[in-house]
Design a protein around this motif. Structure first.
Motif, mmCIF file in Angstrom:
data_model
loop_
_atom_site.group_PDB
_atom_site.id
_atom_site.type_symbol
_atom_site.label_atom_id
_atom_site.label_comp_id
_atom_site.label_asym_id
_atom_site.label_seq_id
_atom_site.Cartn_x
_atom_site.Cartn_y
_atom_site.Cartn_z
ATOM 1 N N THR A 107 30.950 89.441 114.062
ATOM 2 C CA THR A 107 32.165 88.920 113.431
ATOM 3 C C THR A 107 31.902 87.606 112.707
ATOM 4 O O THR A 107 32.500 87.325 111.672
ATOM 5 N N SER A 108 30.996 86.799 113.252
ATOM 6 C CA SER A 108 30.632 85.539 112.601
ATOM 7 C C SER A 108 29.723 85.815 111.411
ATOM 8 O O SER A 108 28.771 86.594 111.505
ATOM 9 N N ASP A 112 26.190 87.579 111.614
ATOM 10 C CA ASP A 112 26.108 88.855 110.920
ATOM 11 C C ASP A 112 24.945 88.854 109.919
ATOM 12 O O ASP A 112 24.195 89.834 109.820
#
Length: 278
Positions: A107-108, A112
């Motif tokens: 999600t980051s 990612d």
């Protein structure tokens, strides 16, 4: 190792010992495929039913079956025929590898990006491993491909940990140090948890042991050479390794002083093998 890196390393090791560090799990389709492959009574129809429920994976398996690497005489358009051409064990390894790609997402944005970089590099090394294995060993190229794809699987829980500790994520030097120190140990632990066969279970740590003494080439040797060829000419520390000290080259019958592969045909094969994983 600096004090911060050592502190993080100890925290991760403690979390492992207390079963508090969440290790990645194989995607469901990969688990089901491996379950079929381990079943002595399984057949192509059963494997077709499992993979057929995943449209994206089915399409990629058909593409693998039509790859010039397999030198097929005619094109295949349906999954069952593709699986008949590949066989259960070959399909199991390739499907496991392809399904793993979805694990390398976060999600980051920072995490990612790092995960996608790891997957991209692993795919390249897997492609090189396939060709090296095919031409320089009697080992199975599909197994070598999977070995290349999992050789840095230990990075995943470290990056997941970093995602929960923003200070570490912003300190790339410390994060890289922790990854370098722990990825092999964690990778072995993950593959053991996944019940990978012994010949693959220690790839994450063994491929970095350039001084190993074994009687003949194994999958770790293939991944070692593939990795070093992948980083050749880059700014990575791996590009600075003295290849004459890497015993895997000798066991594969390769001259470490020769840049890359000698044959243009092998380079084309490597590109084709890499393309299968994209």
């Amino acid at each position: 190792m600096n004090a911060i890196a050592e502190k993080v390393r100890q925290e991760i090791i403690t979390a492992i010992e207390k079963d508090q560090l969440v290790l990645p799990t194989l995607p469901e389709v990969a688990l089901k495929v491996r379950e079929v492959a381990d079943d002595p009574d399984a057949d192509i129809d059963k494997l077709t039913n499992v993979i057929g429920n995943d449209a994206a994976l089915s399409a990629r398996i058909i593409r693998v079956a039509n790859s010039p690497l397999l030198r097929a005489s005619r094109s295949i358009e349906d999954l069952r025929t593709a699986l008949m051409r590949l066989g259960i064990q070959y399909t199991c390894n390739i499907a496991t590898g392809l399904a793993m790609e979805q694990m390398f997402q976060a999600t980051s944005d920072l995490v990612d990006m790092r995960m996608r970089e790891v997957w991209s590099r692993s795919s390249e090394i897997a492609g090189i491993s396939y060709v090296l294995c095919k031409h320089y060993t009697r080992l199975r190229p599909d197994q070598a491909t999977l070995a290349g794809l999992v050789h840095k699987i230990g990075v995943l829980p470290i990056l997941t940990y970093a995602e929960e500790h923003p200070a570490l994520l912003k300190d790339s030097f410390t994060l890289d140090t922790v990854i370098e120190q722990l990825q092999g140990q964690l990778g072995d632990l993950i593959l053991k948890t996944w019940n990978f066969p012994e010949e693959l279970a220690h790839i994450p740590s063994q491929h970095l042991d350039f001084d190993r003494n074994i009687p003949k080439a194994d999958y770790a040797d293939v991944v070692t050479v593939a990795m070093l060829q992948s980083y050749a000419g880059s700014k990575s520390a791996m590009a600075q390794v003295d290849l004459s000290n890497v015993k895997a080259f000798g066991r594969l019958g390769l001259d470490p002083d020769t840049e890359g592969t000698e044959s243009e045909d092998l380079n084309e094969e490597m590109e084709a093998a890499m393309a299968l994983l994209l």
